[in-house]
Enzyme design. Structure first.
Site, PDB file in Angstrom:
ATOM      1  N   GLY A  48       0.340  -1.165  -0.181  1.00 15.25           N
ATOM      2  CA  GLY A  48      -0.113   0.401   0.256  1.00 15.25           C
ATOM      3  C   GLY A  48       0.702   1.103   0.245  1.00 15.25           C
ATOM      4  O   GLY A  48       2.045   1.366  -1.056  1.00 15.25           O
ATOM      5  N   GLU A  49       0.940   1.956   0.621  1.00 16.70           N
ATOM      6  CA  GLU A  49       1.527   3.475   1.462  1.00 16.70           C
ATOM      7  C   GLU A  49       1.679   3.563   2.710  1.00 16.70           C
ATOM      8  O   GLU A  49       0.733   3.862   3.448  1.00 16.70           O
ATOM      9  CB  GLU A  49       0.537   4.361   0.419  1.00 16.70           C
ATOM     10  CG  GLU A  49       0.936   5.849   0.265  1.00 16.70           C
ATOM     11  CD  GLU A  49       2.869   5.750   0.186  1.00 16.70           C
ATOM     12  OE1 GLU A  49       2.914   6.062  -0.907  1.00 16.70           O
ATOM     13  OE2 GLU A  49       3.416   6.534   0.357  1.00 16.70           O
ATOM     14  N   SER A  50       2.969   3.672   2.336  1.00 12.82           N
ATOM     15  CA  SER A  50       3.252   3.904   3.995  1.00 12.82           C
ATOM     16  C   SER A  50       3.199   4.758   5.144  1.00 12.82           C
ATOM     17  O   SER A  50       2.723   5.292   6.099  1.00 12.82           O
ATOM     18  CB  SER A  50       4.747   3.278   4.690  1.00 12.82           C
ATOM     19  OG  SER A  50       5.626   3.882   3.759  1.00 12.82           O
ATOM     20  N   CYS A  91       6.600  -5.182   1.046  1.00  6.94           N
ATOM     21  CA  CYS A  91       6.514  -3.501   0.215  1.00  6.94           C
ATOM     22  C   CYS A  91       5.940  -2.949   1.658  1.00  6.94           C
ATOM     23  O   CYS A  91       7.027  -2.899   2.644  1.00  6.94           O
ATOM     24  CB  CYS A  91       4.991  -3.924  -0.830  1.00  6.94           C
ATOM     25  SG  CYS A  91       6.028  -2.797  -1.807  1.00  6.94           S
ATOM     26  N   ARG A 118      13.493   3.155   0.456  1.00  6.25           N
ATOM     27  CA  ARG A 118      11.546   3.840  -0.502  1.00  6.25           C
ATOM     28  C   ARG A 118      11.693   4.179  -1.531  1.00  6.25           C
ATOM     29  O   ARG A 118      12.430   4.622  -2.047  1.00  6.25           O
ATOM     30  CB  ARG A 118      10.473   4.591   0.314  1.00  6.25           C
ATOM     31  CG  ARG A 118       9.999   4.174   1.669  1.00  6.25           C
ATOM     32  CD  ARG A 118       9.881   5.454   2.264  1.00  6.25           C
ATOM     33  NE  ARG A 118       8.594   5.416   1.835  1.00  6.25           N
ATOM     34  CZ  ARG A 118       7.500   6.243   1.226  1.00  6.25           C
ATOM     35  NH1 ARG A 118       7.966   7.534   1.961  1.00  6.25           N
ATOM     36  NH2 ARG A 118       6.633   6.609   0.875  1.00  6.25           N
ATOM     37  N   HIS A 183       5.535  -8.037  -4.502  1.00  2.00           N
ATOM     38  CA  HIS A 183       4.271  -8.488  -4.063  1.00  2.00           C
ATOM     39  C   HIS A 183       3.529 -10.313  -4.310  1.00  2.00           C
ATOM     40  O   HIS A 183       3.275 -10.340  -5.413  1.00  2.00           O
ATOM     41  CB  HIS A 183       3.132  -7.824  -4.630  1.00  2.00           C
ATOM     42  CG  HIS A 183       3.105  -6.512  -4.030  1.00  2.00           C
ATOM     43  ND1 HIS A 183       2.002  -6.042  -3.301  1.00  2.00           N
ATOM     44  CD2 HIS A 183       4.071  -5.368  -4.714  1.00  2.00           C
ATOM     45  CE1 HIS A 183       3.227  -4.799  -3.176  1.00  2.00           C
ATOM     46  NE2 HIS A 183       3.276  -4.554  -3.749  1.00  2.00           N
ATOM     47  N   GLU A 185       1.921 -11.535  -2.913  1.00  2.00           N
ATOM     48  CA  GLU A 185       0.094 -11.994  -3.681  1.00  2.00           C
ATOM     49  C   GLU A 185      -0.267 -11.367  -4.370  1.00  2.00           C
ATOM     50  O   GLU A 185      -1.902 -11.451  -5.176  1.00  2.00           O
ATOM     51  CB  GLU A 185      -0.659 -10.491  -2.332  1.00  2.00           C
ATOM     52  CG  GLU A 185      -0.761  -8.777  -2.016  1.00  2.00           C
ATOM     53  CD  GLU A 185       0.599  -8.673  -1.813  1.00  2.00           C
ATOM     54  OE1 GLU A 185       1.700  -9.049  -1.995  1.00  2.00           O
ATOM     55  OE2 GLU A 185       0.749  -7.434  -2.287  1.00  2.00           O
TER      56      GLU A 185
HETATM   57  N1  GLN Z   1       5.959   3.035  -1.963  1.00  2.00           N
HETATM   58  C1  GLN Z   1       5.230   2.527  -0.971  1.00  2.00           C
HETATM   59  C2  GLN Z   1       5.377   3.362   0.218  1.00  2.00           C
HETATM   60  O1  GLN Z   1       6.407   3.675   0.440  1.00  2.00           O
HETATM   61  C3  GLN Z   1       5.162   0.917  -1.385  1.00  2.00           C
HETATM   62  C4  GLN Z   1       4.479   0.203  -1.906  1.00  2.00           C
HETATM   63  C5  GLN Z   1       4.026  -0.825  -2.175  1.00  2.00           C
HETATM   64  O2  GLN Z   1       3.635  -1.162  -1.210  1.00  2.00           O
HETATM   65  N2  GLN Z   1       3.684  -1.460  -3.052  1.00  2.00           N
HETATM   66  O3  GLN Z   1       4.652   2.997   0.975  1.00  2.00           O
END
Ligand code: GLN
Length: 202
Positions: A48-50, A91, A118, A183, A185
Protein backbone atom coordinates in the site's frame (compact mmCIF):
# COMPACT_ATOMS: atom_id res chain seq x y z
CA UNK A 1 -6.65 -26.59 14.40
CA UNK A 2 -6.21 -24.09 11.66
CA UNK A 3 -4.44 -20.90 12.84
CA UNK A 4 -6.24 -17.56 12.92
CA UNK A 5 -4.48 -15.41 10.38
CA UNK A 6 -5.11 -11.69 10.44
CA UNK A 7 -4.51 -9.30 7.55
CA UNK A 8 -4.11 -5.64 8.45
CA UNK A 9 -6.87 -3.99 6.43
CA UNK A 10 -6.49 -0.27 7.13
CA UNK A 11 -5.15 0.32 3.64
CA UNK A 12 -3.58 -1.47 0.68
CA UNK A 13 -4.01 -4.83 -1.06
CA UNK A 14 -5.28 -6.91 1.87
CA UNK A 15 -7.94 -8.61 -0.24
CA UNK A 16 -5.31 -10.16 -2.53
CA UNK A 17 -3.57 -11.78 0.45
CA UNK A 18 -6.89 -13.22 1.66
CA UNK A 19 -7.43 -14.73 -1.78
CA UNK A 20 -4.02 -16.43 -1.72
CA UNK A 21 -4.65 -17.87 1.77
CA UNK A 22 -8.03 -19.06 0.59
CA UNK A 23 -6.39 -20.92 -2.30
CA UNK A 24 -4.13 -22.62 0.27
CA UNK A 25 -7.16 -23.62 2.36
CA UNK A 26 -6.74 -21.03 5.14
CA UNK A 27 -9.38 -18.60 6.36
CA UNK A 28 -8.24 -15.11 7.34
CA UNK A 29 -9.67 -12.07 9.10
CA UNK A 30 -9.40 -8.43 8.24
CA UNK A 31 -7.92 -6.45 11.12
CA UNK A 32 -8.67 -2.76 11.59
CA UNK A 33 -8.60 -2.29 15.36
CA UNK A 34 -6.21 -3.40 18.05
CA UNK A 35 -8.77 -5.46 19.93
CA UNK A 36 -9.29 -7.60 16.82
CA UNK A 37 -5.71 -8.82 17.23
CA UNK A 38 -6.54 -10.66 20.44
CA UNK A 39 -7.12 -14.10 18.97
CA UNK A 40 -4.78 -13.82 16.02
CA UNK A 41 -1.91 -16.32 15.61
CA UNK A 42 -0.18 -14.59 12.68
CA UNK A 43 -0.47 -11.30 10.82
CA UNK A 44 0.14 -10.11 7.28
CA UNK A 45 0.74 -6.41 6.64
CA UNK A 46 -0.01 -5.84 2.95
CA UNK A 47 1.35 -3.52 0.27
CA UNK A 48 0.00 0.00 0.00
CA UNK A 49 1.40 3.37 0.93
CA UNK A 50 3.39 3.57 4.15
CA UNK A 51 2.94 7.32 4.70
CA UNK A 52 -0.83 6.89 4.35
CA UNK A 53 -1.13 3.96 6.72
CA UNK A 54 0.96 5.85 9.28
CA UNK A 55 -1.49 8.79 9.04
CA UNK A 56 -4.51 6.50 9.21
CA UNK A 57 -3.07 4.76 12.22
CA UNK A 58 -2.57 8.10 13.90
CA UNK A 59 -6.04 9.36 12.98
CA UNK A 60 -7.72 6.12 14.03
CA UNK A 61 -5.99 6.34 17.36
CA UNK A 62 -6.96 9.94 17.99
CA UNK A 63 -10.39 10.33 16.54
CA UNK A 64 -12.29 7.34 15.35
CA UNK A 65 -12.73 3.74 16.28
CA UNK A 66 -10.66 3.43 19.40
CA UNK A 67 -12.28 2.69 22.75
CA UNK A 68 -10.85 4.23 25.87
CA UNK A 69 -9.23 0.93 26.84
CA UNK A 70 -7.81 0.27 23.37
CA UNK A 71 -4.18 1.03 22.52
CA UNK A 72 -3.00 2.31 19.09
CA UNK A 73 -2.91 -0.51 16.56
CA UNK A 74 0.82 -0.20 15.76
CA UNK A 75 1.54 -0.53 19.50
CA UNK A 76 -0.75 -3.55 19.74
CA UNK A 77 0.97 -5.18 16.75
CA UNK A 78 4.36 -4.43 18.32
CA UNK A 79 3.34 -6.19 21.54
CA UNK A 80 2.10 -9.23 19.62
CA UNK A 81 5.32 -9.45 17.58
CA UNK A 82 7.44 -9.14 20.73
CA UNK A 83 5.44 -11.96 22.27
CA UNK A 84 6.30 -14.17 19.28
CA UNK A 85 3.44 -13.80 16.78
CA UNK A 86 4.68 -14.43 13.21
CA UNK A 87 4.28 -11.37 11.01
CA UNK A 88 4.92 -10.84 7.32
CA UNK A 89 5.14 -7.42 5.68
CA UNK A 90 4.95 -7.08 1.91
CA UNK A 91 6.30 -3.86 0.38
CA UNK A 92 4.54 -1.17 2.47
CA UNK A 93 4.32 -3.79 5.23
CA UNK A 94 8.10 -4.23 5.14
CA UNK A 95 8.57 -0.47 5.41
CA UNK A 96 6.45 -0.17 8.55
CA UNK A 97 8.29 -3.12 10.13
CA UNK A 98 11.75 -1.62 9.48
CA UNK A 99 13.60 0.19 12.25
CA UNK A 100 15.20 2.57 9.76
CA UNK A 101 13.50 4.25 6.79
CA UNK A 102 16.20 6.21 4.95
CA UNK A 103 15.69 9.94 5.34
CA UNK A 104 12.26 9.64 6.93
CA UNK A 105 10.69 9.96 10.35
CA UNK A 106 7.27 8.63 9.29
CA UNK A 107 5.34 6.46 11.76
CA UNK A 108 6.19 2.78 11.90
CA UNK A 109 6.15 -0.36 13.99
CA UNK A 110 9.94 -0.37 13.70
CA UNK A 111 11.04 -3.72 15.10
CA UNK A 112 13.16 -5.25 12.37
CA UNK A 113 16.88 -4.50 12.14
CA UNK A 114 16.84 -3.37 8.52
CA UNK A 115 17.20 -0.09 6.66
CA UNK A 116 14.81 0.46 3.77
CA UNK A 117 15.11 2.84 0.86
CA UNK A 118 11.58 3.70 -0.26
CA UNK A 119 10.72 3.80 -3.96
CA UNK A 120 14.23 2.54 -4.72
CA UNK A 121 13.29 1.33 -8.20
CA UNK A 122 11.60 4.56 -9.29
CA UNK A 123 7.99 5.54 -9.84
CA UNK A 124 4.89 3.52 -10.64
CA UNK A 125 5.83 3.47 -14.31
CA UNK A 126 9.11 1.79 -13.52
CA UNK A 127 7.35 -1.07 -11.75
CA UNK A 128 8.79 -4.39 -12.81
CA UNK A 129 8.38 -8.13 -12.65
CA UNK A 130 11.45 -10.34 -12.55
CA UNK A 131 12.22 -13.98 -11.97
CA UNK A 132 13.87 -13.77 -8.56
CA UNK A 133 16.21 -16.34 -7.09
CA UNK A 134 14.99 -17.24 -3.59
CA UNK A 135 17.14 -20.20 -2.45
CA UNK A 136 14.72 -21.29 0.35
CA UNK A 137 11.98 -21.75 -2.27
CA UNK A 138 14.15 -23.69 -4.73
CA UNK A 139 13.62 -23.59 -8.46
CA UNK A 140 12.13 -22.14 -10.59
CA UNK A 141 12.71 -18.47 -9.73
CA UNK A 142 9.82 -16.58 -8.14
CA UNK A 143 7.84 -14.11 -10.28
CA UNK A 144 8.49 -11.06 -8.11
CA UNK A 145 6.34 -7.99 -8.76
CA UNK A 146 7.89 -4.71 -7.63
CA UNK A 147 5.55 -1.70 -7.45
CA UNK A 148 7.20 1.49 -6.16
CA UNK A 149 9.08 -0.99 -4.07
CA UNK A 150 11.66 -0.43 -1.38
CA UNK A 151 15.14 -1.95 -1.39
CA UNK A 152 16.55 -3.22 1.89
CA UNK A 153 19.99 -1.75 2.21
CA UNK A 154 21.35 -2.68 5.64
CA UNK A 155 20.74 -5.26 8.32
CA UNK A 156 22.12 -6.52 11.60
CA UNK A 157 23.61 -10.00 12.08
CA UNK A 158 20.26 -11.20 13.43
CA UNK A 159 18.66 -10.81 10.02
CA UNK A 160 18.70 -13.73 7.61
CA UNK A 161 18.81 -12.50 4.04
CA UNK A 162 16.64 -14.74 1.88
CA UNK A 163 17.03 -13.03 -1.48
CA UNK A 164 19.48 -10.48 -2.83
CA UNK A 165 18.84 -8.12 -5.68
CA UNK A 166 20.24 -4.95 -7.18
CA UNK A 167 22.99 -4.32 -4.63
CA UNK A 168 20.70 -4.87 -1.65
CA UNK A 169 18.21 -7.49 -0.56
CA UNK A 170 14.47 -7.92 -1.08
CA UNK A 171 13.43 -10.77 1.21
CA UNK A 172 14.60 -11.34 4.77
CA UNK A 173 13.67 -12.87 8.10
CA UNK A 174 14.46 -11.99 11.69
CA UNK A 175 13.02 -14.40 14.26
CA UNK A 176 9.23 -14.25 13.76
CA UNK A 177 9.35 -11.36 11.24
CA UNK A 178 9.40 -11.86 7.48
CA UNK A 179 9.63 -9.08 4.89
CA UNK A 180 9.41 -9.03 1.13
CA UNK A 181 9.90 -5.86 -0.92
CA UNK A 182 7.76 -7.41 -3.67
CA UNK A 183 4.16 -8.62 -3.87
CA UNK A 184 3.64 -12.41 -3.92
CA UNK A 185 -0.10 -11.74 -3.45
CA UNK A 186 -0.27 -10.32 -6.97
CA UNK A 187 0.91 -13.53 -8.62
CA UNK A 188 -0.51 -17.03 -8.83
CA UNK A 189 2.59 -18.52 -7.20
CA UNK A 190 1.69 -19.61 -3.68
CA UNK A 191 5.19 -20.46 -2.46
CA UNK A 192 5.94 -17.39 -0.32
CA UNK A 193 2.52 -17.62 1.36
CA UNK A 194 3.18 -21.30 2.02
CA UNK A 195 6.64 -20.44 3.37
CA UNK A 196 5.07 -17.95 5.81
CA UNK A 197 2.36 -20.42 6.87
CA UNK A 198 5.07 -22.98 7.64
CA UNK A 199 6.51 -20.59 10.25
CA UNK A 200 3.26 -20.59 12.25
CA UNK A 201 3.17 -23.11 15.10
CA UNK A 202 -0.02 -25.05 14.70
N1 GLN B 1 6.05 3.15 -2.22
C1 GLN B 1 5.20 2.70 -1.15
C2 GLN B 1 5.68 3.26 0.18
O1 GLN B 1 6.70 3.83 0.26
C3 GLN B 1 5.12 1.18 -1.08
C4 GLN B 1 4.52 0.63 -2.32
C5 GLN B 1 3.88 -0.71 -2.19
O2 GLN B 1 3.54 -1.18 -1.11
N2 GLN B 1 3.64 -1.29 -3.33
O3 GLN B 1 5.01 3.10 1.16
Amino acid sequence: MSPNIGILALQGDFYEHARMLDLLGYRSREIRRSKELNNIDALIIPGGESTTIAKLEDAATKFTFTDADEIPIFDAIKEKILSGMPVWGTCMGSIVLAKDIEGSSQGRIGLMDISVRRNAFGSQRQSLEILLNIPVLGQPGFPAVFIRAPLFTKSSNDVEILSEYDGGFVMAKQNNMLVTAFHPELTSDLRVHQYFLNTIHQ
